[in-house]
Design a protein around this motif. Structure first.
Motif, PDB file in Angstrom:
ATOM      1  N   GLY A 190      -5.003  -9.252  12.173  1.00  0.00           N
ATOM      2  CA  GLY A 190      -3.848  -9.712  11.422  1.00  0.00           C
ATOM      3  C   GLY A 190      -3.269  -8.697  10.467  1.00  0.00           C
ATOM      4  O   GLY A 190      -2.458  -9.053   9.595  1.00  0.00           O
ATOM      5  N   LEU A 191      -3.643  -7.434  10.609  1.00  0.00           N
ATOM      6  CA  LEU A 191      -3.166  -6.393   9.696  1.00  0.00           C
ATOM      7  C   LEU A 191      -2.040  -5.557  10.285  1.00  0.00           C
ATOM      8  O   LEU A 191      -1.473  -4.722   9.596  1.00  0.00           O
ATOM      9  N   GLY A 192      -1.732  -5.774  11.564  1.00  0.00           N
ATOM     10  CA  GLY A 192      -0.738  -4.948  12.241  1.00  0.00           C
ATOM     11  C   GLY A 192       0.607  -5.628  12.372  1.00  0.00           C
ATOM     12  O   GLY A 192       1.083  -6.290  11.445  1.00  0.00           O
ATOM     13  N   ALA A 193       1.202  -5.463  13.546  1.00  0.00           N
ATOM     14  CA  ALA A 193       2.521  -6.038  13.805  1.00  0.00           C
ATOM     15  C   ALA A 193       2.455  -7.560  13.732  1.00  0.00           C
ATOM     16  O   ALA A 193       1.452  -8.174  14.067  1.00  0.00           O
ATOM     17  N   LYS A 194       3.549  -8.139  13.293  1.00  0.00           N
ATOM     18  CA  LYS A 194       3.600  -9.593  13.150  1.00  0.00           C
ATOM     19  C   LYS A 194       4.343 -10.218  14.332  1.00  0.00           C
ATOM     20  O   LYS A 194       5.265  -9.624  14.884  1.00  0.00           O
ATOM     21  N   PRO A 195       3.942 -11.433  14.732  1.00  0.00           N
ATOM     22  CA  PRO A 195       4.672 -12.145  15.786  1.00  0.00           C
ATOM     23  C   PRO A 195       6.146 -12.287  15.393  1.00  0.00           C
ATOM     24  O   PRO A 195       6.447 -12.418  14.196  1.00  0.00           O
ATOM     25  N   PRO A 196       7.076 -12.253  16.349  1.00  0.00           N
ATOM     26  CA  PRO A 196       6.849 -12.242  17.809  1.00  0.00           C
ATOM     27  C   PRO A 196       6.783 -10.845  18.429  1.00  0.00           C
ATOM     28  O   PRO A 196       6.990 -10.717  19.631  1.00  0.00           O
ATOM     29  N   THR A 197       6.496  -9.811  17.631  1.00  0.00           N
ATOM     30  CA  THR A 197       6.404  -8.461  18.184  1.00  0.00           C
ATOM     31  C   THR A 197       5.354  -8.422  19.297  1.00  0.00           C
ATOM     32  O   THR A 197       4.217  -8.848  19.082  1.00  0.00           O
ATOM     33  N   PRO A 198       5.704  -7.907  20.473  1.00  0.00           N
ATOM     34  CA  PRO A 198       4.747  -7.889  21.591  1.00  0.00           C
ATOM     35  C   PRO A 198       3.742  -6.741  21.476  1.00  0.00           C
ATOM     36  O   PRO A 198       3.778  -5.774  22.253  1.00  0.00           O
ATOM     37  N   GLU A 199       2.846  -6.873  20.519  1.00  0.00           N
ATOM     38  CA  GLU A 199       1.803  -5.853  20.323  1.00  0.00           C
ATOM     39  C   GLU A 199       0.500  -6.395  20.879  1.00  0.00           C
ATOM     40  O   GLU A 199       0.162  -7.563  20.677  1.00  0.00           O
ATOM     41  N   TRP A 200      -0.246  -5.565  21.609  1.00  0.00           N
ATOM     42  CA  TRP A 200      -1.415  -6.030  22.348  1.00  0.00           C
ATOM     43  C   TRP A 200      -2.446  -6.720  21.466  1.00  0.00           C
ATOM     44  O   TRP A 200      -2.957  -7.785  21.801  1.00  0.00           O
ATOM     45  N   GLY A 201      -2.798  -6.118  20.339  1.00  0.00           N
ATOM     46  CA  GLY A 201      -3.813  -6.695  19.466  1.00  0.00           C
ATOM     47  C   GLY A 201      -3.409  -8.057  18.930  1.00  0.00           C
ATOM     48  O   GLY A 201      -4.223  -8.995  18.868  1.00  0.00           O
ATOM     49  N   THR A 202      -2.149  -8.188  18.543  1.00  0.00           N
ATOM     50  CA  THR A 202      -1.647  -9.466  18.052  1.00  0.00           C
ATOM     51  C   THR A 202      -1.668 -10.517  19.152  1.00  0.00           C
ATOM     52  O   THR A 202      -2.005 -11.689  18.909  1.00  0.00           O
ATOM     53  N   MET A 203      -1.312 -10.112  20.369  1.00  0.00           N
ATOM     54  CA  MET A 203      -1.332 -11.041  21.504  1.00  0.00           C
ATOM     55  C   MET A 203      -2.753 -11.520  21.789  1.00  0.00           C
ATOM     56  O   MET A 203      -2.982 -12.706  22.064  1.00  0.00           O
ATOM     57  N   ILE A 204      -3.715 -10.601  21.728  1.00  0.00           N
ATOM     58  CA  ILE A 204      -5.109 -10.977  21.961  1.00  0.00           C
ATOM     59  C   ILE A 204      -5.587 -11.936  20.874  1.00  0.00           C
ATOM     60  O   ILE A 204      -6.292 -12.921  21.149  1.00  0.00           O
TER      61      ILE A 204
END
Length: 293
Positions: free
Chosen positions: A234-248
């Motif tokens: 939860g420290l990186g890109a915020k939804p709805p940005t399609p970033e792999w870690g957030t998606m996982i």
């Protein structure tokens, strides 16, 4: 008088060396596999709008949690977004972030390390002790702390990872500079009154670049994994940005019933980190004489 004579090989020898390097790379199937993976992923990132017609951020609640099918090869998420599309667009973010972070850390580390090794003295000792302090902490823990202090965003994650990566390049460049500054062509440049800045950027850094290039390629996979890990926390890109870690991270909540949600972004992270690691191992075997078999 030409002071460039001692800086390297003749053009013919350089051409021969490049041919040997290319030959060794071609003879290593794992390195070719690594390059193939990264090239394919880069092409997917560049031509993403041509590959998929779906919007990576547009919601469609009628299609939520659909399993893999011909319509949605990787299935859909909790708001009906096509996961394949989001993975492809996430490739842009992950590759750009990883390359930007590692190249920035490599350049800054190479300059600082070369200056420290060339001049020595108290400045060298102070800087290297600071680098030792940073290296004393686990990379992931320190990156988490820095990203938490700076605030949750993709840029802050990039900055945090760059900070924890710089000391490695400083030590590499410093070690090479300590050797190179005693070479005849560097002493000749000093004798003829060339500036220290010119000597560092013309003679020290270019001749110390090989181990740095190897480390950069090895760190690319690790950096992509770190970006995904911090995004997962939860420290990186915020939804709805399609970033792999957030998606996982989001998909992990639904893993038991919608297995495809976290699986395909996780597989993308695995492929990218593996590809760069294979390239790094191959370049190390080719460029580093100590690792030749």
């Amino acid at each position: 008088m030409n002071l460039e004579l001692g800086t390297g090989d003749t053009s013919n020898k350089k051409t021969k060396n490049k041919s040997i390097i290319l030959y060794k790379i071609k003879k290593n199937p794992m390195t070719i596999l690594g390059f193939s993976i990264i090239i394919i992923m880069a092409l997917l990132a560049i031509f993403a709008p041509c590959i998929t017609n779906y919007d990576p951020t547009k919601m469609n609640m009628l299609d939520r949690f659909q399993g893999p099918s011909m319509k949605h090869l990787f299935g859909t998420d909790e708001v009906g977004r096509d996961i394949l599309t989001r993975v492809i667009y996430g490739t842009r973010i992950s590759l750009t972030t990883g390359i930007s972070v590692v190249v920035t850390a490599g350049l800054i580390g190479a300059i600082i390390g070369s200056v420290c090794g060339y001049f020595g003295g108290y400045v060298d000792q102070i800087i290297m002790r600071l680098m030792d302090i940073v290296l004393a902490f686990p990379t992931l823990i320190l990156a988490m702390v820095i990203a938490s202090i700076l605030g949750s965003s993709l840029f802050n994650v990039m900055l945090a990872i760059a900070i924890v990566k710089i000391p490695v390049y400083v030590r590499l460049a410093r070690g090479e500079a300590l050797i190179l500054k005693n070479n005849l062509y560097v002493k000749a440049a000093n004798t003829f009154g060339l500036s220290n800045v010119y000597i560092i950027f013309r003679h020290i850094i270019p001749n110390a670049i090989t181990p740095i290039i190897i480390q950069v390629t090895l760190d690319l996979g690790d950096t992509i994994l770190l970006v995904a890990t911090l995004g997962f926390l939860g420290l990186g890109a915020k939804p709805p940005t399609p970033e792999w870690g957030t998606m996982i991270s989001t998909g992990f909540k639904y893993m038991l019933e919608q297995w495809w949600y976290p699986t395909f972004p996780g597989f993308a992270v695995f492929l990218a980190s593996t590809g760069f690691n294979l390239i790094g191992d191959g370049l190390r075997d080719v460029l580093d004489p100590k690792s030749s078999r």
